[in-house]
Design an enzyme around this catalytic site. Structure first.
Site, PDB file in Angstrom:
ATOM      1  N   GLY A  11       0.835  -1.189   0.000  1.00 32.30           N
ATOM      2  CA  GLY A  11       0.000   0.000   0.000  1.00 32.30           C
ATOM      3  C   GLY A  11       0.869   1.238   0.000  1.00 32.30           C
ATOM      4  O   GLY A  11       2.098   1.178  -0.113  1.00 32.30           O
ATOM      5  N   ILE A  12       0.238   2.378   0.153  1.00 34.37           N
ATOM      6  CA  ILE A  12       0.942   3.649   0.160  1.00 34.37           C
ATOM      7  C   ILE A  12       1.216   4.071   1.597  1.00 34.37           C
ATOM      8  O   ILE A  12       0.440   3.778   2.492  1.00 34.37           O
ATOM      9  CB  ILE A  12       0.121   4.719  -0.588  1.00 34.37           C
ATOM     10  CG1 ILE A  12       0.920   6.002  -0.766  1.00 34.37           C
ATOM     11  CG2 ILE A  12      -1.188   4.994   0.125  1.00 34.37           C
ATOM     12  CD1 ILE A  12       0.213   7.009  -1.654  1.00 34.37           C
ATOM     13  N   GLY A  13       2.334   4.744   1.823  1.00 37.78           N
ATOM     14  CA  GLY A  13       2.613   5.260   3.158  1.00 37.78           C
ATOM     15  C   GLY A  13       3.985   4.865   3.656  1.00 37.78           C
ATOM     16  O   GLY A  13       4.708   4.081   3.034  1.00 37.78           O
ATOM     17  N   GLY A  14       4.330   5.423   4.820  1.00 43.46           N
ATOM     18  CA  GLY A  14       5.654   5.226   5.386  1.00 43.46           C
ATOM     19  C   GLY A  14       5.963   3.788   5.725  1.00 43.46           C
ATOM     20  O   GLY A  14       7.066   3.296   5.454  1.00 43.46           O
ATOM     21  N   VAL A  43      -5.715   3.622   9.904  1.00 43.27           N
ATOM     22  CA  VAL A  43      -5.784   4.830  10.730  1.00 43.27           C
ATOM     23  C   VAL A  43      -5.961   4.411  12.179  1.00 43.27           C
ATOM     24  O   VAL A  43      -5.264   4.877  13.075  1.00 43.27           O
ATOM     25  CB  VAL A  43      -6.951   5.745  10.291  1.00 43.27           C
ATOM     26  CG1 VAL A  43      -7.080   6.942  11.227  1.00 43.27           C
ATOM     27  CG2 VAL A  43      -6.740   6.200   8.853  1.00 43.27           C
ATOM     28  N   GLU A  94      -2.089  -3.244  -6.599  1.00 44.43           N
ATOM     29  CA  GLU A  94      -2.978  -2.190  -7.087  1.00 44.43           C
ATOM     30  C   GLU A  94      -2.154  -0.992  -7.520  1.00 44.43           C
ATOM     31  O   GLU A  94      -2.216  -0.546  -8.648  1.00 44.43           O
ATOM     32  CB  GLU A  94      -3.944  -1.802  -5.975  1.00 44.43           C
ATOM     33  CG  GLU A  94      -4.718  -0.535  -6.218  1.00 44.43           C
ATOM     34  CD  GLU A  94      -5.444  -0.097  -4.961  1.00 44.43           C
ATOM     35  OE1 GLU A  94      -5.313   1.078  -4.592  1.00 44.43           O
ATOM     36  OE2 GLU A  94      -6.143  -0.916  -4.338  1.00 44.43           O
TER      37      GLU A  94
END
Length: 448
Positions: free
Chosen positions: A220-223, A320, A245
């Site tokens: 996925g996206i993110g740190g 989150v 994806e």
């Protein structure tokens, strides 16, 4: 067929192309790096002539010109399939809305459900000798969107990489009504982020030790996913595959480190399969004309039945917050939409169906509340009022924080409460146990 002559016959200016738009129309701006630039500016210039024009798009890198006009809500409405930070801020002016979705179904939404599109505007790569324009790193749902559009206008950008694929990654000049040659803007870039934090590294280590040689990856996206990617690039893992994806910079690093061959993939062997990509220029340069990479529609990449065919599938995504029932919120802060569902659930389900597959939802155990200046737990008794459930509780497989990793599959409510609390920040564990007791999901035999 003389494609060059056909090209010239369809060539027009942005100003003439946007004259097709009428008040009340639904129009489409494509997706991510394919969002138009010259056409957007020209359409914004017509704002006084137009009311109630509804636009679809998503993951944009800057505010579109049409959304910066005076009294914007009277003239244009932006409808986002997945919100970037830019779109998140646009919600406040009453002209921007999120479109909830399960990303794997988006092409079908276009073909069967959404309001018809009058005009589609989007960027493409230059036409090749066979008359095809590449969607660039945006195959996603573009072919389905074009099927539903009454008029198709492409904006040619020489900076758009020509991304190779298997299907639905290009559009032929026969399907295009008008062509605009833009000012060749640089593609929007998504920074890979700063150095991984200690928390990111701790989570990454816990996940990487679960990855076998020959595994197939989705990030996925993110740190945290980026941190996992960096650690994989430095690891001894071999013969990894990619089926994802979103193609992100971390995959380029892993590939350049020689870790990706795709030799163990049962489908699309030796190819890195993705629905769309966004990142730094390094990523766009890598994808350009690269036969090792395969752009494909999202109803293929994200279909759980496709993912299930890939053994040892490893899915890594962010959250989150999470509650003691195992419900995952990956897209909102209470009622405030901050991202989107995307394909997280698609890959959570697909990875579990894979032989040897594992789905990891990762997050830091805490965050600093900027308003109060206080440390808060991401693991909560229940999700905050209005928070969106991205992954329902039966779907959570592995949950990982810097304090550990737990497998929630097959657990009863008291077992999962105990496991989830075990990876919470120690400062909040007793409080969480007390809440679990009140909610009757804690047994006397549970550890304190």
């Amino acid at each position: 067929m003389n494609y060059a002559a056909q090209y010239e016959s369809k060539l027009t200016t942005a100003e003439k192309a946007v004259a097709l738009v009428q008040s009340g129309d639904w129009i489409d701006y494509g997706w991510c790096t394919g969002t138009p630039e010259a056409l957007d500016q020209a359409l914004a210039a017509r704002y006084t002539e137009l009311t109630d024009v509804k636009v679809r798009g998503g993951i944009i890198f800057h505010k579109p010109a049409i959304m910066s006009v005076p009294d914007v809500a009277e003239h244009f409405t932006w409808n986002s399939w997945h919100m970037s930070g830019v779109e998140r801020k646009m919600i406040a002016d009453g002209s921007t809305y999120y479109c909830p979705l399960r990303y794997s179904e988006l092409p079908r939404y276009y073909r069967e459900n959404v309001e018809p599109i009058h005009v589609a505007f989007f960027q493409v790569s230059p036409m090749d000798s066979h008359g095809f324009f590449s969607f660039g790193p945006n195959a996603s749902h573009m072919a389905a969107m074009c099927q539903r559009a009454e008029v198709i206008v492409v904006e040619v950008n020489p900076n758009m990489p020509r991304c190779l694929g298997g299907k639905e990654h290009v559009i032929h000049i026969d399907q295009v009504d008008l062509i605009v040659e833009g000012s060749a803007p640089a593609l929007g870039q998504l920074p890979a982020g700063g150095p991984a934090t200690e928390v990111d590294q701790a989570v990454a280590r816990l996940i990487v030790e679960e990855i076998p040689n020959g595994a197939c990856l989705q990030l996925g996206i993110g740190g945290m996913p980026n941190a996992v990617g960096s650690l994989i690039a430095q690891s001894d893992l071999t013969d990894l595959g990619v089926h994802t994806e979103m193609y992100v910079d971390a995959f380029v690093d892993i590939a350049m480190a020689g870790k990706i061959t795709g030799a163990c993939k049962a489908i699309d062997r030796y190819r890195q399969t993705y629905a769309f990509g966004a990142g730094t220029q390094k990523l766009y340069d890598y994808l350009n004309d690269n036969p090792a990479c395969m752009a494909a529609p999202v109803d293929y990449t994200n279909d759980a039945r496709t993912i299930a065919q890939l053994d040892n599938f490893i899915s890594i995504n962010n959250a989150v917050d999470v509650d003691l029932f195992g419900q995952i919120n990956a897209e909102s802060a209470g009622i405030r939409q901050i991202s989107g569902a995307g394909g997280q659930l698609d890959f959570v389900l697909g990875a579990y169906l894979s032989k040897g597959g594992k789905s990891f939802i990762c997050c830091s155990s805490t965050f600093m509340n900027k308003k109060t200046g206080q440390l808060e737990s991401r693991i909560k008794p229940t999700l905050d009022v209005g928070s969106v459930v991205t992954d329902a509780r039966p779907n959570l497989h592995w949950l990982v924080t810097e304090y550990g990793k737990v497998n929630l599959k097959g657990t009863s409510s008291w077992e999962r409460a105990e496991k989830i609390i075990s990876v919470a920040h120690p400062q909040f564990r007793e409080e969480l146990i007390q809440s679990a007791e009140k909610m009757h999901i804690w047994r006397r035999s549970n550890r304190r």
